[in-house]
Design a protein around this motif. Structure first.
Motif, PDB file in Angstrom:
ATOM      1  N   ALA A 196       0.967  -0.992   0.101  1.00 34.60           N
ATOM      2  CA  ALA A 196       0.080  -0.029   0.283  1.00 34.60           C
ATOM      3  C   ALA A 196       0.815   1.191  -0.358  1.00 34.60           C
ATOM      4  O   ALA A 196       0.583   2.058  -0.728  1.00 34.60           O
ATOM      5  N   ALA A 197       1.864   1.424   0.565  1.00 32.39           N
ATOM      6  CA  ALA A 197       2.987   2.614   0.937  1.00 32.39           C
ATOM      7  C   ALA A 197       3.438   2.592  -0.775  1.00 32.39           C
ATOM      8  O   ALA A 197       3.835   3.611  -1.008  1.00 32.39           O
ATOM      9  N   ASN A 198       4.021   1.820  -0.735  1.00 30.17           N
ATOM     10  CA  ASN A 198       4.689   1.551  -2.872  1.00 30.17           C
ATOM     11  C   ASN A 198       3.731   2.409  -3.811  1.00 30.17           C
ATOM     12  O   ASN A 198       4.114   3.238  -3.814  1.00 30.17           O
ATOM     13  N   SER A 199       1.937   2.171  -3.375  1.00 32.25           N
ATOM     14  CA  SER A 199       1.503   2.400  -4.282  1.00 32.25           C
ATOM     15  C   SER A 199       1.166   4.668  -4.023  1.00 32.25           C
ATOM     16  O   SER A 199       1.073   5.118  -4.562  1.00 32.25           O
ATOM     17  N   ILE A 200       1.497   4.411  -2.626  1.00 34.27           N
ATOM     18  CA  ILE A 200       0.526   6.184  -2.341  1.00 34.27           C
ATOM     19  C   ILE A 200       2.003   6.807  -2.857  1.00 34.27           C
ATOM     20  O   ILE A 200       1.870   8.303  -3.215  1.00 34.27           O
ATOM     21  N   GLY A 201       3.162   6.351  -2.324  1.00 30.79           N
ATOM     22  CA  GLY A 201       4.613   6.585  -3.614  1.00 30.79           C
ATOM     23  C   GLY A 201       3.893   6.817  -4.757  1.00 30.79           C
ATOM     24  O   GLY A 201       4.914   7.739  -5.199  1.00 30.79           O
ATOM     25  N   ASN A 202       3.666   6.289  -5.179  1.00 31.82           N
ATOM     26  CA  ASN A 202       3.389   6.230  -6.938  1.00 31.82           C
ATOM     27  C   ASN A 202       2.451   7.590  -7.803  1.00 31.82           C
ATOM     28  O   ASN A 202       1.893   7.759  -8.655  1.00 31.82           O
ATOM     29  N   GLN A 203       1.205   7.643  -5.973  1.00 32.39           N
ATOM     30  CA  GLN A 203       0.217   8.663  -6.652  1.00 32.39           C
ATOM     31  C   GLN A 203       0.810  10.491  -6.409  1.00 32.39           C
ATOM     32  O   GLN A 203       1.446  10.599  -5.370  1.00 32.39           O
ATOM     33  N   LYS A 204      -0.034  10.911  -6.674  1.00 29.78           N
ATOM     34  CA  LYS A 204       0.035  12.456  -7.080  1.00 29.78           C
ATOM     35  C   LYS A 204      -0.583  12.995  -5.468  1.00 29.78           C
ATOM     36  O   LYS A 204      -0.101  14.205  -5.079  1.00 29.78           O
ATOM     37  N   ASP A 205      -1.900  12.712  -5.560  1.00 29.14           N
ATOM     38  CA  ASP A 205      -2.868  13.556  -4.659  1.00 29.14           C
ATOM     39  C   ASP A 205      -3.336  13.298  -3.281  1.00 29.14           C
ATOM     40  O   ASP A 205      -3.759  13.198  -2.889  1.00 29.14           O
ATOM     41  N   HIS A 206      -2.267  12.094  -2.877  1.00 35.11           N
ATOM     42  CA  HIS A 206      -2.693  11.184  -1.786  1.00 35.11           C
ATOM     43  C   HIS A 206      -2.401  11.998  -0.621  1.00 35.11           C
ATOM     44  O   HIS A 206      -1.025  12.952  -0.727  1.00 35.11           O
ATOM     45  N   ASP A 207      -2.683  12.491   0.682  1.00 34.16           N
ATOM     46  CA  ASP A 207      -2.377  12.635   1.470  1.00 34.16           C
ATOM     47  C   ASP A 207      -1.012  12.931   2.320  1.00 34.16           C
ATOM     48  O   ASP A 207      -0.212  13.038   3.010  1.00 34.16           O
ATOM     49  N   LEU A 208      -0.467  11.473   2.011  1.00 34.31           N
ATOM     50  CA  LEU A 208       0.836  10.919   2.371  1.00 34.31           C
ATOM     51  C   LEU A 208       2.399  11.169   1.837  1.00 34.31           C
ATOM     52  O   LEU A 208       3.255  10.226   1.883  1.00 34.31           O
ATOM     53  N   THR A 209       1.571  11.351   0.556  1.00 31.32           N
ATOM     54  CA  THR A 209       2.709  11.592  -0.453  1.00 31.32           C
ATOM     55  C   THR A 209       3.979  12.360  -0.258  1.00 31.32           C
ATOM     56  O   THR A 209       5.382  11.969  -0.697  1.00 31.32           O
ATOM     57  N   PRO A 210       3.233  13.659   0.212  1.00 31.56           N
ATOM     58  CA  PRO A 210       4.905  14.656   0.659  1.00 31.56           C
ATOM     59  C   PRO A 210       5.673  14.189   1.913  1.00 31.56           C
ATOM     60  O   PRO A 210       7.064  13.994   1.502  1.00 31.56           O
TER      61      PRO A 210
END
Length: 455
Positions: free
Chosen positions: A359-373
């Motif tokens: 799940a964290a890896n997919s978050i790293g590939n997203q642009k608008d996720h809250d945890l991406t920054p």
């Protein structure tokens, strides 16, 4: 001057130590080698061991084992009323050079009698049942993927490059074409007409990919691989039904509002291959009392892993930090001389940690996720692998707080923390610029240079 002998106080008087093996179990009830007994692994041997322990008044037992050899003996001892501790090998290491089964079980007994051992975290019986189903489900998925690879290989060796023309060879369009090939159809135009209208590639290109050399041995392998793939897919559906039945059987009573039911229908869409074949959203909400799908990037498979591998046993952890540590998502700091000489995470496989890392890896590939920054900040300093682990740890802490405190996902707090970090970062830049003691013209030229470099 008379010297006093220093001795440790015995905490567990009636303690025994068991060194569990694959063919036999060594039992020590005290520090006398004459009293060490060896028992077999059959059920009758377990009963003899229980009788032997009762005869010597043993009330608590510590056992050390690797693999799964301990489980049946552990259950048998617990059923007879013994207090049983399962300890890891890192707690029972003896002096180097002294290694025999007799010495090992006596050392375990000694450590346990002195109260120096702590038991491993074990799931309840219901969750052990669910976890077994989940492990079997993962095995079925792995085997199905193996036969998809064999299908792709057989087609590729015949120069049928369906894997280039269609994104998923085992999808609806791919299976229609493969079944038509095995039925004897070889016309590329006809085979290309079987694809779904949503396929992006043109019919001409798909037809070109289906022109090759038909070889009997590879067609035989293709047919066998397809049959096994369908067999595992059917077994996966049956496994999902069993998991659903067990979850519903042990489901706590929780009222679901009509508005939430509508949301469950929306979130139950199968957004990826091999997603559970039942409404995980509704069951997870009734089980945990909070909507874990409010966390963007958490998939149905991740929540199913949490349901079957942890469930309500997550309340056994006193804090979010201890839960993250059990998942092996925190640094194992080794300090010597006041300095950290090592901080890598401890080794070990945990299915929940694997799911959270995905799940964290997919978050790293997203642009608008809250945890991406947060992911990008860690990745910039320590690399992507460290960022995946750090984000998985943050997800574990968020999930622990949501479940144990029955609170919703606090999206606004995470956004506010991101804004605070931006403000603090800008202040640091201002302080660094101020330390250069630049006048207005020099500062303007600096910004112009920076903009040119960026462009």
């Amino acid at each position: 001057m008379e010297q006093k002998e220093l001795t440790l106080q015995i905490i567990n008087v009636k303690a025994a130590g068991i060194d569990v093996g694959s063919r036999s179990h060594m039992v020590a009830i005290d520090q006398d080698k004459e009293n060490v007994r060896e028992f077999g692994v059959y059920t009758k041997d377990h009963l003899q061991m229980i009788e032997y322990l009762h005869a010597h008044g043993i009330t608590t037992v510590a056992m050390e084992s690797t693999g799964t050899y301990w489980q049946t003996l552990f259950d048998a001892l617990q059923a007879e009323g013994f207090e049983v501790l399962l300890v890891g090998g890192n707690q029972t290491k003896n002096v180097k050079g002294r290694k025999t089964d007799v010495i090992d079980c006596m050392w375990i007994q000694k450590l346990h009698s002195l109260g120096l051992l702590s038991g491993s975290f074990l799931l309840s019986n219901v969750l052990q049942e669910l976890r077994t189903y989940y492990y079997h489900r993962q095995h079925l998925i792995e085997q199905a993927a193996l036969y998809i690879h064999k299908i792709q290989k057989a087609l590729r060796l015949m120069n049928i490059r369906l894997d280039i023309a269609i994104r998923d060879v085992a999808g609806k369009s791919g299976l229609n074409i493969i079944e038509a090939i095995l039925a004897g159809n070889r016309d590329p135009e006809y085979l290309a007409s079987l694809v779904d209208i949503r396929v992006k590639k043109s019919k001409e290109e798909i037809a070109d990919s289906l022109r090759g050399w038909w070889r009997d041995e590879l067609l035989y392998e293709l047919k066998a691989a397809l049959e096994f793939y369908k067999l595992y897919e059917k077994a996966l559906v049956d496994c999902d039904k069993t998991i659903e039945q067990v979850l519903i059987k042990h489901l706590p009573q929780h009222t679901v509002r009509s508005q939430e039911k509508k949301e469950f229908k929306v979130t139950n869409k199968k957004n990826r291959k091999h997603a559970p074949a039942f409404n995980v959203s509704k069951i997870a909400y009734q089980y945990f009392g909070t909507d874990l799908f409010a966390i963007q990037g958490i998939s149905h498979t991740t929540v199913l892993c949490l349901l079957t591998n942890m469930g309500h046993d997550i309340h056994k952890f006193s804090s979010a930090k201890s839960f993250a540590a059990w998942l092996r998502l925190v640094p194992n700091n080794k300090v010597s001389g006041g300095k950290i000489i090592g901080n890598s995470t401890t080794k070990g496989r945990n299915y929940i940690a694997v799911a959270l890392r995905q799940a964290a890896n997919s978050i790293g590939n997203q642009k608008d996720h809250d945890l991406t920054p947060f992911f990008k900040r860690v990745a910039f300093r320590k690399g992507r692998v460290a960022a995946i682990t750090a984000t998985a740890r943050k997800l574990a802490i968020i999930i622990w707080n949501m479940i144990t405190k029955l609170q919703p996902y606090k999206k606004n707090e995470i956004i506010m923390n991101n804004e605070k970090h931006k403000i603090n970062h800008l202040k640091q830049i201002e302080r660094k610029i101020g330390a250069l003691h630049l006048n207005g013209n020099e500062l303007k030229r600096l910004f112009e240079r920076t903009s040119l470099l960026v462009n």
